[in-house]
Design a protein around this motif. Structure first.
Motif, PDB file in Angstrom:
ATOM      1  N   ALA A  32       0.838  -1.206   0.000  1.00 21.93           N
ATOM      2  CA  ALA A  32       0.000   0.000   0.000  1.00 21.93           C
ATOM      3  C   ALA A  32       0.870   1.252   0.000  1.00 21.93           C
ATOM      4  CB  ALA A  32      -0.928   0.003   1.216  1.00 21.93           C
ATOM      5  N   GLU A  33       1.952   1.226   0.783  1.00 19.21           N
ATOM      6  CA  GLU A  33       2.865   2.375   0.819  1.00 19.21           C
ATOM      7  C   GLU A  33       3.520   2.595  -0.544  1.00 19.21           C
ATOM      8  OE1 GLU A  33       6.977   3.811   3.027  1.00 19.21           O
ATOM      9  OE2 GLU A  33       5.883   2.111   3.810  1.00 19.21           O
ATOM     10  N   VAL A  34       3.996   1.517  -1.155  1.00 20.29           N
ATOM     11  CA  VAL A  34       4.631   1.603  -2.475  1.00 20.29           C
ATOM     12  C   VAL A  34       3.613   2.082  -3.505  1.00 20.29           C
ATOM     13  CG1 VAL A  34       5.681   0.246  -4.339  1.00 20.29           C
ATOM     14  CG2 VAL A  34       6.398  -0.124  -1.963  1.00 20.29           C
ATOM     15  N   PHE A  35       2.399   1.579  -3.424  1.00 15.20           N
ATOM     16  CA  PHE A  35       1.323   1.971  -4.327  1.00 15.20           C
ATOM     17  C   PHE A  35       1.149   3.492  -4.317  1.00 15.20           C
ATOM     18  CE2 PHE A  35      -3.096   2.594  -5.554  1.00 15.20           C
ATOM     19  CZ  PHE A  35      -3.299   1.650  -6.543  1.00 15.20           C
TER      20      PHE A  35
ATOM     21  N   ASN B  47      -3.616   7.671  -8.626  1.00 14.49           N
ATOM     22  CA  ASN B  47      -3.988   8.819  -9.449  1.00 14.49           C
ATOM     23  C   ASN B  47      -4.592   8.445 -10.797  1.00 14.49           C
ATOM     24  OD1 ASN B  47      -2.962  10.343  -7.372  1.00 14.49           O
ATOM     25  ND2 ASN B  47      -1.053  10.833  -8.416  1.00 14.49           N
ATOM     26  N   THR B  48      -4.886   7.174 -11.018  1.00 17.62           N
ATOM     27  CA  THR B  48      -5.490   6.801 -12.296  1.00 17.62           C
ATOM     28  C   THR B  48      -6.952   7.261 -12.312  1.00 17.62           C
ATOM     29  OG1 THR B  48      -6.109   4.595 -11.502  1.00 17.62           O
ATOM     30  CG2 THR B  48      -3.977   4.804 -12.632  1.00 17.62           C
ATOM     31  N   VAL B  49      -7.446   7.569 -13.480  1.00 17.96           N
ATOM     32  CA  VAL B  49      -8.786   8.128 -13.636  1.00 17.96           C
ATOM     33  C   VAL B  49      -9.860   7.217 -13.035  1.00 17.96           C
ATOM     34  CG1 VAL B  49     -10.538   8.807 -15.327  1.00 17.96           C
ATOM     35  CG2 VAL B  49      -8.157   9.490 -15.652  1.00 17.96           C
TER      36      VAL B  49
ATOM     37  N   ALA C 103      -5.712   0.679 -10.836  1.00 19.71           N
ATOM     38  CA  ALA C 103      -4.331   0.227 -10.914  1.00 19.71           C
ATOM     39  C   ALA C 103      -4.112  -0.923  -9.939  1.00 19.71           C
ATOM     40  CB  ALA C 103      -3.381   1.382 -10.595  1.00 19.71           C
ATOM     41  N   VAL C 104      -3.172  -1.811 -10.302  1.00 21.25           N
ATOM     42  CA  VAL C 104      -2.850  -2.968  -9.478  1.00 21.25           C
ATOM     43  C   VAL C 104      -1.336  -3.077  -9.376  1.00 21.25           C
ATOM     44  CG1 VAL C 104      -3.071  -5.468  -9.246  1.00 21.25           C
ATOM     45  CG2 VAL C 104      -4.930  -4.153 -10.258  1.00 21.25           C
ATOM     46  N   LEU C 105      -0.851  -3.335  -8.152  1.00 22.42           N
ATOM     47  CA  LEU C 105       0.577  -3.494  -7.892  1.00 22.42           C
ATOM     48  C   LEU C 105       0.873  -4.904  -7.427  1.00 22.42           C
ATOM     49  CD1 LEU C 105       3.451  -2.211  -7.408  1.00 22.42           C
ATOM     50  CD2 LEU C 105       2.688  -1.856  -5.043  1.00 22.42           C
TER      51      LEU C 105
ATOM     52  N   PHE D  50      -1.793  -5.450  -4.468  1.00 19.08           N
ATOM     53  CA  PHE D  50      -2.585  -4.333  -3.965  1.00 19.08           C
ATOM     54  C   PHE D  50      -3.316  -3.702  -5.129  1.00 19.08           C
ATOM     55  CE2 PHE D  50      -3.599  -0.168  -2.363  1.00 19.08           C
ATOM     56  CZ  PHE D  50      -3.947  -0.427  -1.045  1.00 19.08           C
ATOM     57  N   GLY D  51      -4.639  -3.750  -5.078  1.00 17.10           N
ATOM     58  CA  GLY D  51      -5.461  -3.154  -6.124  1.00 17.10           C
ATOM     59  C   GLY D  51      -6.174  -1.923  -5.606  1.00 17.10           C
ATOM     60  N   ASP D  52      -6.282  -0.922  -6.443  1.00 22.43           N
ATOM     61  CA  ASP D  52      -6.972   0.307  -6.063  1.00 22.43           C
ATOM     62  C   ASP D  52      -8.454   0.015  -5.861  1.00 22.43           C
ATOM     63  OD1 ASP D  52      -7.376   2.977  -5.461  1.00 22.43           O
ATOM     64  OD2 ASP D  52      -6.453   3.722  -7.296  1.00 22.43           O
ATOM     65  N   GLU D  53      -9.148   0.954  -5.262  1.00 22.64           N
ATOM     66  CA  GLU D  53     -10.545   0.729  -4.870  1.00 22.64           C
ATOM     67  C   GLU D  53     -11.467   0.408  -6.038  1.00 22.64           C
ATOM     68  OE1 GLU D  53     -12.324   5.225  -4.580  1.00 22.64           O
ATOM     69  OE2 GLU D  53     -11.265   4.463  -2.835  1.00 22.64           O
ATOM     70  N   GLY D  54     -11.208   0.954  -7.216  1.00 19.31           N
ATOM     71  CA  GLY D  54     -12.077   0.709  -8.361  1.00 19.31           C
ATOM     72  C   GLY D  54     -12.124  -0.755  -8.745  1.00 19.31           C
ATOM     73  N   ILE D  55     -10.974  -1.407  -8.823  1.00 22.82           N
ATOM     74  CA  ILE D  55     -10.939  -2.821  -9.202  1.00 22.82           C
ATOM     75  C   ILE D  55     -11.246  -3.712  -8.016  1.00 22.82           C
ATOM     76  CG2 ILE D  55      -8.422  -2.969  -8.960  1.00 22.82           C
ATOM     77  CD1 ILE D  55     -10.505  -4.870 -11.551  1.00 22.82           C
TER      78      ILE D  55
END
Length: 154
Positions: A55-58, A65-67, A71-73, A86-91
């Motif tokens: 999450a920190e690296v993300f 900041n993707t629209v 994004a997924v790390l 770690f996936g952003d809230e959208g995915i």
């Protein structure tokens, strides 16, 4: 005497060809989705929970900041043998926890067989399929929001 994969510096874990294989897998996956995929390798995780470090690296990589917040790390602490996705809230909201747990299990099976690059490439393919399902590519509006290169920490 064999030179263990897990005793190497993160940049030495992959050959040049394997690095290109992973970057190409990212490009192919992202060609079918508006989602973004990044890979981050470092030697050690200074935190107990690799998900917290991911999450920190993300955030450090500005992946939030993707629209579409899609994004997924893939985070790997090589010497500590730790892995987190770690996936952003959208995915994450669309796929759920079970989806991510299954991906981690698949990747670990590759890693346990010492197929490090193929495990990462397979992960990228799998997550690309998920992203394509929920965030298909739209030629008119989509563009590459984040670099496709592998990021190496210390």
């Amino acid at each position: 005497m064999a030179f263990s994969l897990f005793n190497r510096h993160p940049e030495e874990v992959l050959t040049s060809a394997e690095k290109e294989q992973i970057v190409e897998a990212i490009r192919q996956a992202e060609s079918r989705t508006s989602g973004e995929i990044r890979v981050y390798l470092e030697s050690h995780n200074k935190y107990v929970d690799p998900v917290d470090r991911a999450a920190e690296v993300f955030l450090k990589l500005k992946m939030a900041n993707t629209v579409d917040r899609n994004a997924v790390l893939l985070y790997v602490a090589v010497k500590d043998r730790q892995l987190a996705i770690f996936g952003d809230e959208g995915i994450y909201q669309r796929t759920g926890k079970q989806y991510w747990n299954e991906l981690v299990t698949k990747i670990l099976s590759h890693f346990n067989q010492k197929h490090f690059a193929s495990g990462i490439s397979e992960y990228i393919h799998q997550i690309g399929e998920g992203l394509h399902h929920y965030f298909p590519f739209d030629r008119a509006t989509d563009h590459n929001e984040l670099p496709d290169d592998i990021v190496f920490g210390s």
